[in-house]
Design an enzyme around this catalytic site. Sequence first.
Site, mmCIF file in Angstrom:
data_model
loop_
_atom_site.group_PDB
_atom_site.id
_atom_site.type_symbol
_atom_site.label_atom_id
_atom_site.label_comp_id
_atom_site.label_asym_id
_atom_site.label_seq_id
_atom_site.Cartn_x
_atom_site.Cartn_y
_atom_site.Cartn_z
ATOM 1 N N LYS A 17 0.842 -1.204 0.000
ATOM 2 C CA LYS A 17 0.000 0.000 0.000
ATOM 3 C C LYS A 17 0.879 1.257 0.000
ATOM 4 O O LYS A 17 0.560 2.240 -0.667
ATOM 5 C CB LYS A 17 -0.947 -0.023 1.209
ATOM 6 C CG LYS A 17 -2.053 -1.069 1.061
ATOM 7 C CD LYS A 17 -2.798 -1.343 2.362
ATOM 8 C CE LYS A 17 -3.745 -2.532 2.178
ATOM 9 N NZ LYS A 17 -4.381 -2.947 3.447
ATOM 10 N N GLN A 61 -4.570 -1.530 9.722
ATOM 11 C CA GLN A 61 -4.437 -2.854 9.112
ATOM 12 C C GLN A 61 -4.986 -3.934 10.051
ATOM 13 O O GLN A 61 -4.609 -3.998 11.219
ATOM 14 C CB GLN A 61 -2.947 -3.120 8.799
ATOM 15 C CG GLN A 61 -2.692 -4.417 8.071
ATOM 16 C CD GLN A 61 -3.315 -4.454 6.665
ATOM 17 O OE1 GLN A 61 -3.200 -3.520 5.887
ATOM 18 N NE2 GLN A 61 -3.994 -5.539 6.359
ATOM 19 N N ASP A 84 -11.087 2.422 4.014
ATOM 20 C CA ASP A 84 -11.376 0.990 3.885
ATOM 21 C C ASP A 84 -12.893 0.744 3.795
ATOM 22 O O ASP A 84 -13.335 -0.358 3.483
ATOM 23 C CB ASP A 84 -10.838 0.231 5.114
ATOM 24 C CG ASP A 84 -9.518 -0.466 4.835
ATOM 25 O OD1 ASP A 84 -9.256 -0.770 3.653
ATOM 26 O OD2 ASP A 84 -8.770 -0.722 5.797
#
Length: 249
Positions: A17, A61, A84
């Site tokens: 990422k 994460q 997200d």
Amino acid sequence: MVIVGDDPASRVYVNNKKKACEACSIMSEEYALPAETAEEELLALVDTLNKREDIHGILVQLPLPKHIDSQKVLLAIDYRKDVDAFHPVNVGKIMIGNFDFLPCTPAGVMELIRLTGIEVAGKECVVVGRSNIVGKPQAMLLLHQNGTVTICHSKTKNLAEVCRRADILVAAVGKANFITADMVKPGAIVIDVGMNRVDGKLCGDVKFDEVSQIASAITPVPGGVGPMTIAMLMKNTVKAASLKLDTLR
Ligand code: NDP
């Protein structure tokens, strides 16, 4: 990007990422916290990032260490920076079809389906897996495009038979080589979300060698849904920044 602990897979995802951000000229900062970080400490960091004007997207994460309540952390992220799309506000917006961000993996899958040139409308779509991050939102996105959607899970009866009905089959199970050729209708589009490690090698949920013989389109692992997920994360981040700019105009 916030990473807690030293899960090797999470490390790979965060590094990928970061690279994607560089490629898109998106400024990124990484906060790598030790596995024993207290929940309050993580929540305090999220709060700081929420308040920073120069940050438009926050990604924590997953998975988080067991002593941290993931739902509490996801809820703490400002939904306008939730790139997200896991915050309940964004989940609700997706449900009613009025959304700013789409969850990255299901959005990447929709993009791959779009690229086949096949219309989802009216197609039999089967999603194997019902997690909050993949299966459920995936089904919702297919439904928004007027697919006839069935969601399967570990209690589904006659799974092979249900899968064989699918014009579009999405596998998000987390079991290597789970979908075999006898579960696939000839000519189906098969999207493999799975990321499994077998003897250190990455493989999907679909038995690629045999299913690729009968599918009209199929995604490989690695190199299919994974990179699309990251691309959609970049898209959401740009969207978050432009939405913020709109509020300043
Ligand atoms: P989860 O473990 O949260 O969900 C797995 C789902 O599969 C569950 O709904 C489970 O059913 C179902 N399932 C398990 N066994 C069976 C079975 N025998 N028959 C039918 N259904 C079954 O996984 P995720 O959704 O988080 O992830 C799925 C896979 O996708 C993983 O390999 C993960 O690594 C990968 N992934 C890949 C991403 C990418 O960017 N490419 C992003 C996110 C995930 P039940 O609910 O009944 O337990």
